[in-house]
Design an enzyme around this catalytic site. Structure first.
Site, PDB file in Angstrom:
ATOM      1  N   CYS A 298     -27.178  -3.995  42.678  1.00 28.15           N
ATOM      2  CA  CYS A 298     -27.960  -2.908  42.073  1.00 28.15           C
ATOM      3  C   CYS A 298     -27.600  -1.534  42.639  1.00 28.15           C
ATOM      4  CB  CYS A 298     -29.450  -3.183  42.225  1.00 28.15           C
ATOM      5  SG  CYS A 298     -30.064  -3.162  43.935  1.00 28.15           S
ATOM      6  N   HIS A 346     -34.528  -2.772  45.293  1.00 28.13           N
ATOM      7  CA  HIS A 346     -33.869  -2.810  43.977  1.00 28.13           C
ATOM      8  C   HIS A 346     -33.924  -1.429  43.342  1.00 28.13           C
ATOM      9  CE1 HIS A 346     -32.130  -4.722  40.491  1.00 28.13           C
ATOM     10  NE2 HIS A 346     -33.027  -4.146  39.716  1.00 28.13           N
ATOM     11  N   HIS A 358     -29.513  -1.726  34.872  1.00 28.15           N
ATOM     12  CA  HIS A 358     -29.462  -2.182  36.263  1.00 28.15           C
ATOM     13  C   HIS A 358     -28.683  -3.495  36.355  1.00 28.15           C
ATOM     14  CE1 HIS A 358     -33.197  -5.082  36.185  1.00 28.15           C
ATOM     15  NE2 HIS A 358     -32.659  -5.007  34.995  1.00 28.15           N
TER      16      HIS A 358
END
Length: 386
Positions: A298, A346, A358
């Protein structure tokens, strides 16, 4: 980075991100998901499908958190290795100069021996812990010429400096070893969590996997609904801001936010480049620790996307969350970074209308998805990186 950037206290929530109302809605949403037939324990004692889903999600979360720790340790390892290499090179150069000073002193001792002069025990001197103390004896120093005394001073200086650099290099090597241990630990944690998740999923029957997919589909539909609500709220706020700008302009009208030369326009240009890059990565696999071009985790994706826009971001989510200006979710613009979970492990790139791009988790691919993919409660903050 621009001077407008400011640090955000660790663990703090950005204004407008989490409120009691949002938390209540999130809990209600999760409660609806849990009211499924799969939640009941199975007769054979196996965990229910809902329990498996929760365990797998938790394992993926733990793996992603460990991935960011791995990324941080990997960065530290690189920096420390460069520092150690520089120190060792310096020690080598200083040792060479020390050896030359030692040789010069040896040549003086040999010359005095040939002339029959009484000389200090050169071997004892060269092995002495304190050469200066050895030569400070009056009966020895009185027999040294000014050139010899200069050579002694040079030797003592070189030895002291070399010893200090060796000690510094030793400390750096110990620090590097510790960081390498952290790297190995994080790597082992990621691998263990992923293996456990794969093991749980491998035990599901085809029917159970189908029911699990149905649960995930309902979650995605709820996430899409929340994204649409946010899009409507942001659109309404935009219309209100535009109307306010027009009414405050001379004559009751003006360019307002529609100007092509303001800071918003400059940011939008960079954000468009970052988003275009991120879109081009859709379909590439999530691989922990990866920074492209064939795969990403990510933070590797967000870093690469903004690099394409000419903005340098740190490697990890822990640092990226402080590399810009924190804004409320209601004020989020395309290109902003949306961070998730209390440990900020994240990140996604906001597209507008409640959507983002993402790299979701191991086993998944870079994709466009609602920022509510895991519910409202996991959204941590929004940061504008440029």
């Amino acid at each position: 980075m621009a001077s407008h950037r400011k640090s955000r206290p660790s663990g703090a929530r950005a204004a407008g991100i989490r409120t009691p109302a949002l938390a209540t809605a999130a809990l209600t949403s999760m409660a609806l998901f849990s009211q499924s037939a799969e939640a009941a324990p199975s007769e054979d004692g196996k965990p229910s499908l809902e329990e498996v889903e929760k365990k797998v999600d938790a394992l993926y979360r733990q793996a992603e958190s460990a991935t960011e720790k791995y990324n941080a340790a990997k960065e530290r390892t690189g920096r420390q290795r460069k520092q150690v290499d520089t120190l060792l090179d310096d020690v080598a150069r200083r040792t060479e100069r020390l050896n030359k000073a030692r040789e010069e002193l040896g040549s003086f001792a040999a010359a005095q021996y040939r002339t029959g002069a009484s000389v200090p025990d050169t071997a004892t001197f060269l092995l002495a812990d304190s050469p200066q103390g050895y030569f400070d004896q009056d009966q020895l120093m009185s027999r040294l010429t000014s050139r010899q005394k200069s050579a002694v001073d040079d030797y003592v200086t070189q030895q002291s400096a070399t010893m200090k650099k060796r000690q510094e290099a030793t400390r750096s090597l110990e620090s590097l070893t510790g960081t390498q241990d952290d790297l190995k630990t994080a790597k082992a944690t990621v691998q263990t969590k992923l293996a456990s998740a794969r093991e749980l999923l491998s035990q599901l029957t085809a029917a159970e996997k189908a029911r699990l997919a149905a649960i995930e589909k309902r979650q995605q539909e709820e996430a899409a609904r929340k994204a649409a609500e946010l899009a409507q709220q942001q659109a309404a706020a935009g219309r209100k801001a535009s109307s306010s700008a027009e009414s405050s302009a001379p004559g009751g009208s003006g360019s307002g936010s529609g100007s092509d030369s303001g800071p918003d326009s400059a940011y939008a240009t960079k954000a468009a480049k970052a988003i275009a890059f991120a879109r081009a990565q859709i379909g590439k696999p999530y691989v922990w620790g990866a920074t492209g071009p064939g795969s990403y985790d990510c933070s590797g994706l967000s870093q690469a996307a903004w690099k394409a826009a000419g903005v340098s971001l740190p490697r990890t989510t822990y640092d990226q969350v402080n590399a810009g200006t924190t804004v409320s979710l209601a004020d989020a613009l395309p290109g902003d970074l949306v961070f998730f979970y209390d440990d900020v492990s994240h990140v996604g790139i906001y597209l507008g209308n409640g959507m983002m791009i993402h790299a979701p988790k191991p086993g998944a691919y870079v994709r466009e998805e609602s920022i509510y993919y895991g519910g409202e409660s996991i959204i941590h903050s929004v940061v504008r990186p440029a």
